[in-house]
Design an enzyme around this catalytic site. Structure first.
Site, short mmCIF file in Angstrom:
data_model
loop_
_atom_site.label_atom_id
_atom_site.label_comp_id
_atom_site.label_asym_id
_atom_site.label_seq_id
_atom_site.Cartn_x
_atom_site.Cartn_y
_atom_site.Cartn_z
N ALA A 59 0.78 -1.24 0.00
CA ALA A 59 0.00 0.00 0.00
C ALA A 59 0.81 1.29 0.00
O ALA A 59 0.32 2.33 -0.43
CB ALA A 59 -0.94 0.01 1.21
N PRO A 113 3.01 4.48 -0.84
CA PRO A 113 2.90 5.47 0.24
C PRO A 113 1.47 5.83 0.65
O PRO A 113 1.26 6.74 1.43
CB PRO A 113 3.60 6.70 -0.36
CG PRO A 113 3.30 6.59 -1.82
CD PRO A 113 3.31 5.11 -2.15
N GLY A 153 -1.45 6.42 -1.48
CA GLY A 153 -2.34 7.18 -2.36
C GLY A 153 -3.65 6.46 -2.61
O GLY A 153 -4.73 7.04 -2.51
N LYS A 154 -3.56 5.18 -2.93
CA LYS A 154 -4.77 4.39 -3.20
C LYS A 154 -5.51 4.07 -1.90
O LYS A 154 -6.73 3.91 -1.90
CB LYS A 154 -4.41 3.13 -3.98
CG LYS A 154 -3.84 3.44 -5.37
CD LYS A 154 -3.45 2.18 -6.10
CE LYS A 154 -2.81 2.50 -7.45
NZ LYS A 154 -1.49 3.17 -7.30
N ASP A 187 1.96 -3.39 4.03
CA ASP A 187 3.17 -3.17 3.23
C ASP A 187 4.31 -3.94 3.87
O ASP A 187 4.38 -4.08 5.10
CB ASP A 187 3.52 -1.69 3.13
CG ASP A 187 4.46 -1.41 1.96
OD1 ASP A 187 3.94 -1.13 0.86
OD2 ASP A 187 5.69 -1.51 2.14
N CYS A 239 2.05 -0.57 -12.52
CA CYS A 239 2.46 0.64 -13.25
C CYS A 239 3.55 0.27 -14.25
O CYS A 239 4.59 0.92 -14.31
CB CYS A 239 2.92 1.74 -12.29
SG CYS A 239 4.18 1.21 -11.11
#
Length: 446
Positions: free
Chosen positions: A262, A264, A266-267, A284, A384
Site C-alpha cells: 500500500a 505510500p 495514495g490508493k 506493506d 504501473c
C-alpha cells in the site's frame, strides 16, 4: 573567489544527478533538495527541469560525450553530469541563453575541479556551440540508433516492438521523455472539483480537469505540494492513471477492503474516502513506510477508516481468515516501466530478468490473497508497467489456476477506451500523457 552554491539550481542539479547515478531515487532526491534549500520557485523549476531532463536523455548525452571527449571513461562522474546538464540546457531550454549556461558550467567546473577540468568543459561547450551536437553514426543498427536517440535500452525497445508493434512503440518512445504532468486528486470529504479548481486558480495555478480520471485536476505554474490547501488535506498528489484502479472498484461505504503493497498510501486514502463505517487495511512489506500512509490519511481526515500493518502480502494467510474482505486491491510490486516519464532512471536500472522475477512475486501475491475475498467479492490487480510479462500473462495464469474467479470488465468513471475487446485496461504513456498502467478485475464466483 568561490560563490555560494547553497541555492544555485545548476550546482544542486549536478550534485543531485551524481547521487541518482549512484543509485538514489530522483524524485526523493529532488524533494530533499527542495525542502533543504531556499531556492525560489523559478530556481526550483530550473533545478527540477535539469535533473529530470538529464536523466531522461542520459544515453543520448553519453553518446555525445563519447564522441566529443578523447578519453570519456577517465572523466569523473560529476564532470559527466555537469556536461550533460549543460548540453540539456543548450538543446532543450530555449529561454536560457548560452552565455548563462557557459558561465555557470565553467564556474562549477573551476570550483569543483582543477584548471584542466575547466578547460575541458569550456572546450566541449564551445565545440557544441560552433558545430552542434554529434550526429548518431550511420554505422549503428536501427535498434542502436533508436536506443541512443530515445535514450531507452535496446532490450526494452525489442520487447515493446514485439508486444505492441513498431508503430505504437515509436509513439510511446516519442512521448516518454516529455515532462510528467502534475496531477492531483480531490478529497471529496472536504471539497469538490469545481471549488478546488477555483481556489487553485486564485493562487495562480493553471488548472484543467483530467480527461483520464474523475475528481482529478492537472495543474501547472506552481508546486501543488506547497500550498496550504494541500497541507489541510483538500487534495493529494497522484498521477491520473494511478487513480484508475480504485475508481474501477465498486466500493460500498461499509466495505472491509484490503490494500496490499500500500505505501505510500495514495490508493489507501482513495479507498478510505469512499467509506463511512467500513475500513481499509493497508499492508506493506516495509514497516518504515507505514507512517507515511498514516500521515497522508491524517492530513486528509481519513485516518478513522484506515488500519495499517507491516507484512509480506504473500503471507496474509497467517493474519486474516478466509472470506474476510469485501474487496481486495493488489497494486503489485512491478518494474515500474510505465513511470519512465516520472522516474526516468527506471529504464536504465531494470533488465528483462527483473521483469520475469517480479511476475513470479505478483502471482504469489494473487494466490495468497484470493482465499481472503468473500464470494461475489471484487479483486482488482494493477501495475504501473506496460510489459505483458507482468500484466496479461500474470492474469491469464491466475484465471487458469483459480476456477472460482472470473474476469470482469474494467470500467472507469471517465469511460476510457470503451471499444477495447479485452476485459482489462491498459493505458500507455502516449495515450493521454499520464503514466503507463495496467488494470484487471476479477469476481469470486464460489
Amino acid at each position: 573567489m568561490t560563490t555560494n552554491n547553497t541555492n544555485n539550481p545548476r550546482y544542486l542539479a549536478v550534485k543531485t544527478l551524481e547521487k541518482v547515478s549512484d543509485g538514489a531515487y530522483s524524485n526523493l532526491q529532488i524533494s530533499n533538495v527542495i525542502d533543504s534549500t531556499k531556492m525560489n520557485e523559478k530556481d526550483i523549476r530550473l533545478f527540477t527541469n535539469i535533473v529530470y531532463g538529464v536523466i531522461q536523455h542520459r544515453l543520448t548525452f553519453a553518446y555525445y560525450i563519447d564522441v566529443l571527449v578523447k578519453h570519456p571513461h577517465k572523466l569523473k562522474q560529476w564532470v559527466k553530469e555537469l556536461l550533460y546538464s549543460a548540453i540539456y540546457q543548450m538543446q532543450y531550454l530555449d529561454k536560457v541563453p548560452n552565455r548563462a549556461i557557459f558561465n555557470e558550467s565553467i564556474k562549477i567546473a573551476k570550483e569543483r575541479g582543477d584548471d584542466g577540468t575547466r578547460r575541458l568543459v569550456t572546450a566541449v561547450l564551445h565545440k557544441i556551440d560552433r558545430n552542434g551536437v554529434p550526429e548518431i553514426s550511420h554505422r549503428l543498427s536501427d535498434l542502436e540508433k533508436q536506443s541512443i536517440s530515445a535514450s531507452v535500452p535496446v532490450w526494452l525497445i525489442q520487447q515493446l516492438n514485439n508486444q505492441v508493434g513498431k508503430q505504437k512503440n515509436k509513439s510511446i518512445l516519442s512521448t516518454i521523455n516529455q515532462a510528467a504532468n502534475q496531477s492531483i486528486r480531490v478529497n471529496l470529504k472536504k471539497t469538490n472539483l469545481e471549488e478546488l479548481q477555483a481556489q487553485l486558480s486564485d493562487l495562480g495555478f493553471e488548472v484543467r480537469k483530467s480527461e483520464v480520471a474523475a475528481d482529478a485536476l492537472v495543474v501547472s505554474n506552481g508546486v501543488a505540494a506547497h500550498t496550504d490547501l494541500f497541507k489541510q488535506g483538500f487534495y493529494t498528489i497522484q498521477d491520473e492513471s494511478a487513480m484508475l484502479p480504485v475508481q474501477s472498484m465498486d466500493i460500498n461505504s461499509s466495505d472491509v477492503i484490503l490494500d496490499t503493497c500500500a505505501a505510500p498510501g495514495g490508493k489507501t486514502t482513495q479507498i478510505a474516502e469512499q467509506l463511512d463505517d467500513g475500513f481499509v487495511v493497508a499492508v506493506d512489506l516495509h514497516e518504515n513506510k507505514l507512517p507515511k500512509i498514516i500521515k497522508n490519511a491524517v492530513r486528509m481526515g481519513l485516518d478513522q477508516n484506515v488500519k495499517v500493518k507491516a507484512m509480506d502480502a504473500t503471507n496474509v494467510n497467517d493474519e486474516f481468515s478466509d472470506e474476510f474482505f469485501d474487496k481486495i486491491l493488489v497494486d503489485a510490486p512491478c518494474s515500474g516501466l510505465g513511470l519512465i516519464r516520472r522516474k526516468p532512471e527506471i529504464k536504465y536500472e531494470k533488465q528483462l530478468k527483473d521483469v520475469t522475477d517480479l511476475s513470479k512475486i505478483q502471482s504469489e501475491i494473487l494466490d495468497a490473497v484470493a482465499p481472503k475475498l468473500k464470494v461475489n467479492g471484487q479483486l482488482v490487480y494493477s501495475t504501473c508497467t506496460i510489459l505483458n510479462q507482468e500484466n496479461s500473462k500474470v492474469v491469464k495464469q491466475f484465471l487458469e489456476t483459480h476456477p472460482n474467479f472470473e474476469s470482469i470488465k474494467v470500467k472507469t468513471k471517465n469511460n476510457l477506451k470503451p471499444n477495447e475487446n479485452s476485459d482489462y485496461l491498459k493505458v500507455f504513456p502516449d495515450d493521454y500523457g499520464s503514466d503507463g498502467f495496467y488494470i484487471a478485475g476479477f469476481k469470486r464466483v464460489k
